[in-house]
Write a protein that holds these residues in place. Structure first.
Motif, PDB file in Angstrom:
ATOM      1  N   ALA A  21       0.828  -1.207   0.000  1.00 45.52           N
ATOM      2  CA  ALA A  21       0.000   0.000   0.000  1.00 45.52           C
ATOM      3  C   ALA A  21       0.864   1.259   0.000  1.00 45.52           C
ATOM      4  O   ALA A  21       0.540   2.240  -0.686  1.00 45.52           O
ATOM      5  N   VAL A  22       1.959   1.242   0.727  1.00 48.38           N
ATOM      6  CA  VAL A  22       2.857   2.397   0.745  1.00 48.38           C
ATOM      7  C   VAL A  22       3.550   2.549  -0.607  1.00 48.38           C
ATOM      8  O   VAL A  22       3.742   3.664  -1.096  1.00 48.38           O
ATOM      9  N   TRP A  23       3.898   1.440  -1.249  1.00 51.29           N
ATOM     10  CA  TRP A  23       4.490   1.515  -2.586  1.00 51.29           C
ATOM     11  C   TRP A  23       3.507   2.140  -3.575  1.00 51.29           C
ATOM     12  O   TRP A  23       3.891   2.971  -4.401  1.00 51.29           O
ATOM     13  N   ILE A  24       2.257   1.738  -3.505  1.00 48.34           N
ATOM     14  CA  ILE A  24       1.239   2.284  -4.402  1.00 48.34           C
ATOM     15  C   ILE A  24       1.037   3.769  -4.126  1.00 48.34           C
ATOM     16  O   ILE A  24       0.934   4.575  -5.061  1.00 48.34           O
ATOM     17  N   ALA A  25       1.012   4.145  -2.851  1.00 49.18           N
ATOM     18  CA  ALA A  25       0.870   5.558  -2.496  1.00 49.18           C
ATOM     19  C   ALA A  25       2.064   6.367  -3.017  1.00 49.18           C
ATOM     20  O   ALA A  25       1.894   7.485  -3.512  1.00 49.18           O
ATOM     21  N   GLY A  26       3.254   5.799  -2.945  1.00 49.95           N
ATOM     22  CA  GLY A  26       4.431   6.476  -3.490  1.00 49.95           C
ATOM     23  C   GLY A  26       4.344   6.652  -4.991  1.00 49.95           C
ATOM     24  O   GLY A  26       4.709   7.700  -5.534  1.00 49.95           O
ATOM     25  N   GLY A  27       3.861   5.628  -5.678  1.00 53.22           N
ATOM     26  CA  GLY A  27       3.695   5.738  -7.129  1.00 53.22           C
ATOM     27  C   GLY A  27       2.669   6.783  -7.518  1.00 53.22           C
ATOM     28  O   GLY A  27       2.898   7.590  -8.427  1.00 53.22           O
ATOM     29  N   LEU A  28       1.542   6.793  -6.818  1.00 56.09           N
ATOM     30  CA  LEU A  28       0.521   7.792  -7.116  1.00 56.09           C
ATOM     31  C   LEU A  28       1.002   9.205  -6.788  1.00 56.09           C
ATOM     32  O   LEU A  28       0.698  10.157  -7.518  1.00 56.09           O
ATOM     33  N   THR A  29       1.775   9.331  -5.719  1.00 57.26           N
ATOM     34  CA  THR A  29       2.341  10.630  -5.367  1.00 57.26           C
ATOM     35  C   THR A  29       3.309  11.110  -6.434  1.00 57.26           C
ATOM     36  O   THR A  29       3.280  12.283  -6.839  1.00 57.26           O
ATOM     37  N   ALA A  30       4.168  10.219  -6.913  1.00 59.34           N
ATOM     38  CA  ALA A  30       5.137  10.599  -7.942  1.00 59.34           C
ATOM     39  C   ALA A  30       4.437  10.986  -9.242  1.00 59.34           C
ATOM     40  O   ALA A  30       4.852  11.940  -9.917  1.00 59.34           O
ATOM     41  N   ILE A  31       3.384  10.278  -9.606  1.00 57.19           N
ATOM     42  CA  ILE A  31       2.645  10.622 -10.817  1.00 57.19           C
ATOM     43  C   ILE A  31       1.976  11.988 -10.664  1.00 57.19           C
ATOM     44  O   ILE A  31       2.022  12.819 -11.573  1.00 57.19           O
ATOM     45  N   ALA A  32       1.372  12.224  -9.502  1.00 56.84           N
ATOM     46  CA  ALA A  32       0.732  13.518  -9.269  1.00 56.84           C
ATOM     47  C   ALA A  32       1.752  14.655  -9.302  1.00 56.84           C
ATOM     48  O   ALA A  32       1.489  15.720  -9.877  1.00 56.84           O
ATOM     49  N   ILE A  33       2.915  14.434  -8.722  1.00 56.06           N
ATOM     50  CA  ILE A  33       3.966  15.460  -8.737  1.00 56.06           C
ATOM     51  C   ILE A  33       4.451  15.680 -10.161  1.00 56.06           C
ATOM     52  O   ILE A  33       4.655  16.820 -10.591  1.00 56.06           O
TER      53      ILE A  33
END
Length: 96
Positions: free
Chosen positions: A17-29
């Motif tokens: 879940a933290v990996w997915i949150a990191g990926g979504l954060t990087a895409i949003a950034i």
């Protein structure tokens, strides 16, 4: 005295879940932040992933392997965010 759990639930889902949150954060950034501010915002995003990893693992309520799970969460988020930001960097390089 506490009784041991007969069938402890898997804790690897919190790491993912933290990996997915990191990926979504990087895409949003990568989509919403200007190019010159991306590195700073990725650092903030990784800090947020660290806090999220602590929250997820503390809510699990298991102390055995806590540091390993938090480290795996943050390291995986770092790798996912790094790969996605490298993709955005290459896209910016060839864009123009």
């Amino acid at each position: 005295m506490t009784t041991p759990e007969l069938a402890p639930r898997g804790l690897f889902g919190g790491v993912i879940a933290v990996w997915i949150a990191g990926g979504l954060t990087a895409i949003a950034i990568g989509v919403f932040v200007p190019l010159e501010w991306r590195a700073a915002w990725l650092t903030i995003g990784l800090g947020a992933c660290l806090l999220l990893a602590f929250v997820v693992q503390l809510t699990a309520g298991r102390s055995k392997g806590f540091i390993d799970r938090v480290a795996g969460s943050v390291l995986g988020a770092l790798l996912v965010m790094g790969i996605i930001s490298a993709g955005f960097g290459l896209a910016a390089l060839f864009q123009g």
